[in-house]
Each structure stands twice: as C-alpha cells, then as structure tokens.
Design a protein around this motif. Structure first.
Motif: not given
Ligand code: MG
Ligand code: MG
Ligand code: MG
Ligand code: MG
Lengths: 339, 339, 339, 339
Positions: A24-26, A28-30, B29-31
């Motif tokens: 999730r941390i890696d 999905v989320i920001s 979002i992520s990334g």
């Molecule tokens: Mg993230």
C-alpha cells in the motif's frame, strides 16, 4: 513536521497484514515510502525489501527505528509484540500507526498509555480502520447532523467465511467484536459500561469446541445499546453491517447499497450530484494504471483508435439528431498498430 | 522504461479537470509527481504549481515538455487544443494521457492516428475513465466469462443534474453520449455501424432551445443494440447506469448496488469473501490519512485511549462469555492527554 | 362439514379490527358471509349490519351464536372478553377465529385450552396473521427446505409510527412482541425457555414514562436465540422485519424486497417464473373491480376504445418489424361514447 | 343494477386463462359466482363445471348467455372467437370482461366498437390487467400527483422464460408488446403516433427463425417516447418493468422492490404507515384460509396451544422488563390434542 519529502516508514512485521501495508505504501498511496522492514524471519524481511528502492531489511526493530531514513513506524507484528515496539518508538519519539489490538490486554494498554503520557504528547494512531470506511464515515456524518435524533440502539453483524485454525471462543470477542467495540464508542461517542454474551448452540459448520456464533449486547454510559452478531464460520461471505436506530429514523450500512435510511415515511439513499463524486475511484485508478504502465514502458488503456472511433460515431450521431432518424457510421480501416 | 523513480508529469491545462488531476498525482496516487503545469493563464499555472515541490509553471506546452524532469504528459486542455499538444508530445516521443475527446472531430483524430503510426509505436491513452470504474470493470469481467451468453442489448442511462450554460443540443451527443459510445465498443467488443436519435419534447427544466432529453440507439457490427437515455437537466442527481441483456441473463450497474444480475431464476449480487476486499478502501484511506497527518505533525485518528478502552471492554466480554450473562466494564479515568 | 353454501359468520366486536373483518368477509374473500355482528354498542352493531344482506345486529354474543344462520364465530372484541366468547362458542361447538391475544394471561389461556380439550376436538384458530404473510410464508418454506441449514438466530425489528395513548411499557411485550413470540415459535419450531429484556434510555419521541424502545432476547429449547427490537414510537413508519441466521446462510424479509438471502457468496432473491405468479394480485383485483362495478351498473376499466387503439398500434408495429424502421399509426377518431 | 345477490357469470373458454378465472370467481373474489361455463370441448366444460354449485356446462355461448342465471360474461376464448362472443353479449345487453386482445386486428375492433355504440352505452371491459397491478397503480398515482413533472420517456422491459411453440416474430408485437402499448397509453394519457422496431441478432436461445429479442420505440401525441425491450426467451424468469423518466425525477417498478423513485438527490421508496397496509394480504389470506378449512371441517392455523404459549412467554417477558435481566419461562405440558 510539515514536510514536503515523502515520509520514510519502518514497517514492523511483514506477515499478511504487514506485507499488505508495504504494498500500500509503496504502490498505492502518496507522500510516503517504505524505508525499512522488520521481521523476525530474516529471509522474509529481505524478500519484502528487495522490490523497493532504498528499503532496508532488519530483524531488530530498534535497529530499523535508529535509521535516519525512518520518520515513522507502522506496527503490524503479532499483538504480544506491540508493547515493546510501541515503547521503542516512544524512545525515539516516532509517530506510530499500530495495528489493532493496541496490546492484548487492558493492563499492558495502560502501561503504553502511561508511557505516551510521559512523552507529553500523543504519538499513536490505532488501526481501527473501520473509522475510514466510506460507509461508516457516512453513517458517522449523518448521526452528527442530528437529523435522525439521538441514537438509541446499534445493531451490528460481523460474519466471516471461516475462522483460522488457531481461533478460540474468546477470540470471537477479543479479536472480532473488538471492532464493534470501537465502532460503538466512535459512532455513539459513549463509553461502554457492561457486556452481556449469549451463546446459542454452535453451528455445525464451526470447528469442534468453538462457541460460534455468539450474540453480544453492549450497554453504554449514554443509555444506548449496541448488539453484535459475531459469526466467524458463516460460510457464505464476509459481511460487516451496522444499523443505527435513532429517535426519528434509522440508518444502515454494509449490505452493498451504501447508506440506507428510514426517515419520515421513506426509505432510501442519496444520489451522487456530479461526476467527481460518482467517478472519483475511476479517475484515481485510471491515472494510477497509466502511471504504472508508463513506468513499465507500456500502453494498456484505450488508445488513439478508440478516440477516433468515438469521434466518428458522435459525428454520425449529431447528423442523426439534426436530420432525425438513422445515420450510418463511416469508419476508416483499423491500422495494424491498433489491432 | 521500467523505472523506479517517480514519473515526472507535465499537466497541460489547469481548469477544473486539470487541477483535479494535479491534486490526484500530487496527493492521491503513487509513483508519480507533477513536474510541470501549463496553462494559457499564467497566474493560474503559477498558483497551481506553487503548492508542489519541484513543479514549474508554463504558458507554453512545448517549453514544459522540453524539461528533463518531464517523463510524460497529461492533456487536460480544451478539446480543440488537444491535436497540437498530442503532436508536440509525439515530437518528443512522450507518453500521453489525453482527456476525452481525443480531438473534436473524426478528421483531426485521423491525423493524430497517422502521426502516432509514424512514430511506430503507441503513445496515447485516451481518458475514457469509465473503463476503470469498479462497476464497469466487474460488468466487463462478467461478460468475459461467458456465463450470461452473448450480449444482445445494452441499456444505458446518463443523467446530469444540470447542463453548463454553453451546452448545445449536439453536445448531448458529442460530449455526453461519447462515453456510452466508448462503453458500448469496449463492453461488447463491437464497432458501431449506425446511430438513430429520437427527440421527445424537451423538458421544461432544460434551457430554452436545448433538445434535452434525447434517446439514442446504436447498432453494432456484432448485431447488438445499445440504447442511451441522455438527460442533462434531470435535476435530481448524476446517474450513469448500464444493463447488459444477454442470451442467458442480464447484468446491471450504476444504481448504487454494485453489479446486480438476473440469472437462472435469481436476481442478486456477490458478497465479499474477506476483509482485504471489503475494507481495501478503508485501509488505503487510513494509511493515507495517517501519512498526511504525520507530515503535518499531527495525530488525528483513534489513539491509545481508544486502544485501551477496547481492551478493557473485550476483557469484560471474555468474562461474560465464560461465566454467561452480564459483566460490568471497569475503565480507568480518562487522562487529560486524551480528552 | 364440507359445505358448498357460504359459511355464515358471527363477528363479535365491531371496533377497528372487527369492522375490518366484516368488510373483508363481505367484500373481499370468497365462500363466507357475515350472518351476524355483535357489539356492546348497539348503534354501532346496527350500523355495521345495515349494509349487509341478511346480517343481524346483536349486543349479546350468545344470542348471535344461537342463530341457525351462524356457522362460525370471529372474535374481535377486547382481550378480556375473549374467554367468555370462546367458552360460548365451545358450548355450541362452533369453529372460532379468535384475534390475538387468545386471552390476556396464561392462566385464562390454560382454562380455554382445558375447555377445548373437553370438547374432544380443536375448534380454535388464533389470529397470528403473520403466519399468512407472503414474506413470512416464503421464509418458513425456505427454512423448511434445509438449504440454509439449522437456524441459529433470528433478528427481529418491530416498529410503529406512534403508540396509542393507552399503551404501557408492559404492552410493548404483551401486545407487540407477542407477534415475534409466535413468529419465533412458528419459524423455528421451538418453544421459548427464557426472556431477557434490555431497556435503553427511552426516546424523547415516546410519551413520558413509556419505556420505548426495548430490546428483547428470547432463548429457545432448540438452542437458538431470537432478538427483538420493539420501538413503538419510531415516527417514520410501520416496519416488521426478520432475519434468520442459519448454519449456511441467512434470509431476510420485511424491507420491501421480498425474501433476500445470503448464501454461497451471493445475495439476492428469486424471480417469478410466469405471469400467473407475477400478476396474480392484478388478475384478482381486475375481476373483483369488474364484478363490483358491474353490480353497481357501471363500466370503469379499460374499454373497447382501448382495445381498438392497442390493435391499431400493434398492426403498425408488425409492419415496422417486417419492413424495418418507423411506421406511423393510423387511428380512427375517438367516438363520444369513449370520451 | 346495484344488486346484492352475487353476480352470475358465464365464462366463455376454459383453457388455461379461462379455468384460472373460473377458480378466481369461485374461490377467491367476493360477490360473484360462476353460473355457466362454455367450451368447444364439451368434456372440458363439464369437468370445470362439475366442482361448482349451480354451474352449467355448454358448448354454445349463446345458450349459456340465454340462461336467466347469467348476469355477465367473461370471454377467455381464443382471440379470433372474441368478436362473435362480444356481439352475442351485446345482443342480450350483458356486461363483458373480455380478455386481451379485444379482437385480433383493428378492423374487427372497429366493428365491435360500432356495435357497442349502437347499444348506446358501454358494456365492455378489456382484460388489460396491468392497470390493476399494485405497482403500476402506484406508478400511475405518483405520475398523477405531478410531483415528478411531465413524463418524457418510459423505459419498459418485458421478459418471458420461453415462448410457446406457436409463437411467431410478429406475436412479440401483437401478443406481448400489446401490454406495453396499453400501459403507455394509460400511464401517459397519450395516443401512440408511430412505432419503430429494431431487430438485434436473435438469441441462440430463441427457436430457429424467431426474431427474439426486439426493441420497440413508441412515439406519442404528447411528445413522449416509450421504449420496450421484448425478449420472450430470456431463460431466467418472467420480468415486467417500467421506468418513467419525468422532468424532475424518475419512478421505477417491477424489480421486486415496489416503486423506487429518484428525486431531489435521493433514491428510495415509501414505508407503510400502519399494519392495515403492511399486512392487508396476510389478513385476507388468514380469513380465507380459516373459511376454507372450516368449510372442509378442519382446523389448520395456529391454535389454542399457540395462544397459551405466547401468553406464558409474554408474562415472563413483562417480569423481565420489570425486574431487569433474564427470566425463565414456565410452560405447562403440551396436551395430546395439540401434538
Ligand atoms: Mg507511495
Ligand atoms: Mg503521488
Ligand atoms: Mg365474501
Ligand atoms: Mg366468489
């Protein structure tokens, strides 16, 4: 703090729950990154860390928390390990998200509470995630408006397909009903003053010796009741439902139909008022999917051909509107690039 | 590409849609990160960029795309500006997410398609976000299983509370029904061969002169029909619904009850099988809320007192289970830190 | 008996309930007629009897039951008057439908039961009408199939808009929960062994001094629980709901959606299989409306013009089917007789 | 007329429909009796008449209508036989309930209409039974209030499990859509001015050569549209649905959830306000069942033991309310009469 850089998080415990938080941390989320993972199983910690840029693997939580890259701690280890991890985080004054239960019993929870008070400020968020579920959030908001009047009763259903092999009769209370205990306290803003547990003949679908289901009634210092059906071997699905019965109406969540109310002779729910509300999830997933595919060097979504085809059909549609009747669509041949 | 660093995105156009995408990339979002924003209104671009670390503001899209920090482009400017922005991105071989419509007409869309073919590889994703909506995704997946048989008809409803002041009768087709055109092509895997538009007497709730509602019937090369009620001044809410009628059953989305099927004498839907499915959104929002609060230096969620109170109630509950009957809860006084 | 002539019924008590039964026998159901009505209020009895062919009015139940036209007795007087009326009917060996409660307390009910045993055969049906409600009947039938396994718990909701002025706290049990007592016994086929009553702080919408709502838990000799929310001043509507929780699934009635089950990963209900099932009520009401209108010398339903217009439209429709496309309907002028 | 005696009805045609009407008049509704039955199949007529007191059997409709016991005629023979039967009833000035279609084509319907006009008064009700269906009645009533504004569109679904072997493509219009033709005219109060029929590729579940499903669009002289999905081999069930789209909201029936509206930001329905509304069907069926059983000399419903058991449990419940907590129920032994 008020920082712009991503928050570096040490995740303690990389079992099912911990590994899911790492993902999730890696991905999905920001605003955060996994800076370190800790597990008593060194191989597991290394495997989890391997896929993540700048993430270190540890078997010792203190070592991980000592890293200058670590700004905060997420505790997802087993319940009995929480107290030590919490005290370790307090020693470095690190913010903590601690999976539920805070600790396995009231005495150890009191010790943690005293240690946090000694710090002089709050550092801990407990993982009662239902407070973040869209439906519970709506129910809480509706109760807050006072439209329905004072809550009198809360009816809860908590059903699992099957319980894990290590589950005991008392874990139906301490592990499962624990969620409804928090939900009751949070939704009603009351403390719980008494608990009654009723025990029907166990289901033949439950493991030998497990008292499943149980029926629990919580009384609150605000004069309300909260009853809980806990049934951890219901077989058919995972279901969490709550119905608040108030002085002027009721509100129910958890049957897949958002928030449904009874009020003033009508039952029903609200309709979204615009696309940002209705399609928020779609936009988030669309852009995330595009970012993920782009980072992999791929194009996966609807493409130029789809944009062209829509334009050609809409042109025919506008002619049909203007002329009345039926208009045929003229479409170019589909180029191989879009095959 | 297969990169580990966040994708640097230039967002072109910072109106309602573009600003929302900036927020999404920056905070949800992520990334990815917003590396540059472009708007013909310089002040607006600067305001949007101001809150984001390392984000530059531009009035010229080419200038933004020239930045070494920019890895990809999100086009959210007005439809007529899309063609130039797309060709600019192609000139630098940058991946693009282009809001719908790709371009305002079929001729310009064909030009873009030819330019992309000249690149030799696909670079464009068009913003048909419904393909990412959970309910449409489920409907597509169900149709893909073949359980319901071949789709014969698709009934669509598309309702807005009120249309913007600049909306014309033909925009009901080109702006609104454009979504159902894509949905029909995507869900059925057919191209559309003819369009019929029927025009009931307009609603008195529609602006003078606007033909609203309209009823559109699309025919496909797979022998299916897709009918669309488009009603952009329905007054009561924003509603997007689709019902696929297949050889052995139907499947309906969009009435707030997920995917509901008719099949073999039964109507209904599926039940989640575990908490990772039921509470995925809650976990995501919980951890995002914790990260956001922690970066601001705050604790906002359930805290140590809540963890303690739950433990104390559960202890009483376990005694009630073991003894039978009612057990009172003993709770310590609430320390001022948790007031 | 096995008689062909209509059953002559004496209705004892012509208050709200009794008058409704008189209307029902006279104008709704088949095979019976109201032969006599009895009320302590002579005027009321006469008024009720006046509209019914061959119906006599009485203030004395025995006198009514003595009439050779009376084949059976429907008791709808107040609860305390039931015992005497039942014994009177037994004296003449007349069949009885007795509104609930049979009698106001267990001692008097035992006396009635002994009197009936002395007759040597059963003569009494008690007015637990929920056993005839379509939804309860379906729930009972589903439980009987064994598909869901053994019932473990029954959750009941019983809500009234407002209680009558004479209602006391104990009447929530004896008058209202009495229905759930019967429903529990009937659905589960168990006897009830213990009752627990919980009393939240009363609603401010309840009259001063009335303990409303209450929460009642019934235990059964089959090891099941049945909980009842009784709330007689809920304000918003009249709602009676029941959810059976069984070993392999649940079944719920009373939220206006027929019988909804959870089973094997799916929620939902059944779909009618033909028009005799879907439109049974419509056919019954159609023919009753025609009979009623015809006896009044009127024609009230769709008429010849409607039959003609449908034929004309269908003819155009068949041409549209054969030719494809759109066909205009030619309709004769509407004659004044059908204006 | 204004008669008190039951209406003597001659039922012409004793096929599936006619036999069901005979049962309905004989055993369900009030105020009428089957005086005569007519069928070209003499055996069938005799069999149907045999079970009914004072009912004669005929092969000739005129003979039946000539009987002094016959006050009215119900025509349930095949469509082509309707015209002669109607004219025969007109010759004796008898009221008629004629199953749909009135006659098989517009020309014959016109002839019937002229003959009725020659009588100088209306005598015919056509069997469009949907006008008596509770849900359609509610929809009509809601439209009549004007709350939703003017109706703009009506979306109809009409699905059968499977079509009979004699069904032809045009019968989907003349036999099935005929219902929606009447429903559209009745609900909207408009005449239909044009019909468009669209023909998707037939379902593989339909018999060879049958154009099933079809999609029909009706235009009205009030500027509204009414579209109809007719699918007579859908396989999964019998489903009839209608959704009225009006200027300020929509109203939908036929998905087993009564009348569901969208209006002013909310979706939902109404809640019954008292037990006479919620349990009307239960009371009717209860009393009918009691009458039927009593005429057979039986007792079938809940009896004295059930009345006693409820009283005993309620007494324990009242003690539990007064004392608080749990009270055990004391029950007498169950006498053999109630075993
Ligand atoms: Mg993230
Ligand atoms: Mg981001
Ligand atoms: Mg009758
Ligand atoms: Mg009858």
């Amino acid at each position: 703090m008020n920082r712009r850089e991503p928050l570096g998080i040490a995740v303690i415990g990389t079992g099912r729950m911990g590994a899911d938080h790492v993902r999730r941390i890696d991905r999905v989320i920001s605003g955060a990154r996994v800076a370190a993972v800790v597990d008593v199983d060194e191989e597991r910690a290394k495997t989890v860390a391997a896929g993540i840029d700048g993430c270190t693997a540890h078997t010792d939580a203190d070592e991980a928390m000592a890293s200058p890259d670590v700004d905060a701690v997420l505790i997802a280890s087993s319940g009995p390990a929480h107290e030590a991890a919490l005290l370790g985080a307090f020693a470095r004054d690190l913010p903590v998200l601690c999976e539920k239960p805070l600790t396995p019993d009231a005495a150890s929870a009191l010790r943690v509470m005293e240690a946090e008070q000694a710090l002089g400020h709050r550092r801990v968020q407990v993982g009662f995630m239902r407070r973040y579920d869209t439906e519970y959030v709506r129910l809480k908001a509706l109760l807050g408006t006072g439209q329905l009047g004072r809550p009198l009763m809360l009816h809860n259903r908590h059903r699992n397909v099957a319980s894990p092999s290590f589950f005991t009769s008392s874990m139906l209370i301490s592990d499962s009903v624990a969620h409804e205990v928090d939900v009751t306290r949070w939704l009603l803003g009351h403390e719980i003053t008494a608990v009654t547990v009723l025990r029907p003949t166990p289901s033949s679908g439950a493991p030998e010796g497990l008292r499943d289901p149980q029926f629990v009634v919580l009384e609150t210092d605000g004069g309300a009741l909260s009853d809980v059906e806990i049934f951890v071997n219901c077989g058919f699905g995972y279901q969490v439902q709550a119905e608040a019965v108030c002085e002027r109406g009721t509100a129910r969540i958890g049957d897949g139909h958002q928030l449904v109310t009874n009020m003033a002779g009508r039952w029903g729910g609200t309709i979204a008022q615009d696309w940002t509300e209705r399609f928020a999830q779609a936009y988030d997933d669309e852009v995330q999917a595009w970012v993920d595919a782009t980072r992999r060097g791929e194009v996966t979504g609807p493409g130029t051909w789809d944009g062209y085809a829509a334009a050609a059909v809409c042109e025919a549609g506008v002619r049909a509107l203007e002329q009345g009747g039926r208009v045929e669509v003229e479409l170019a041949d589909r180029p191989p690039l879009y095959a």
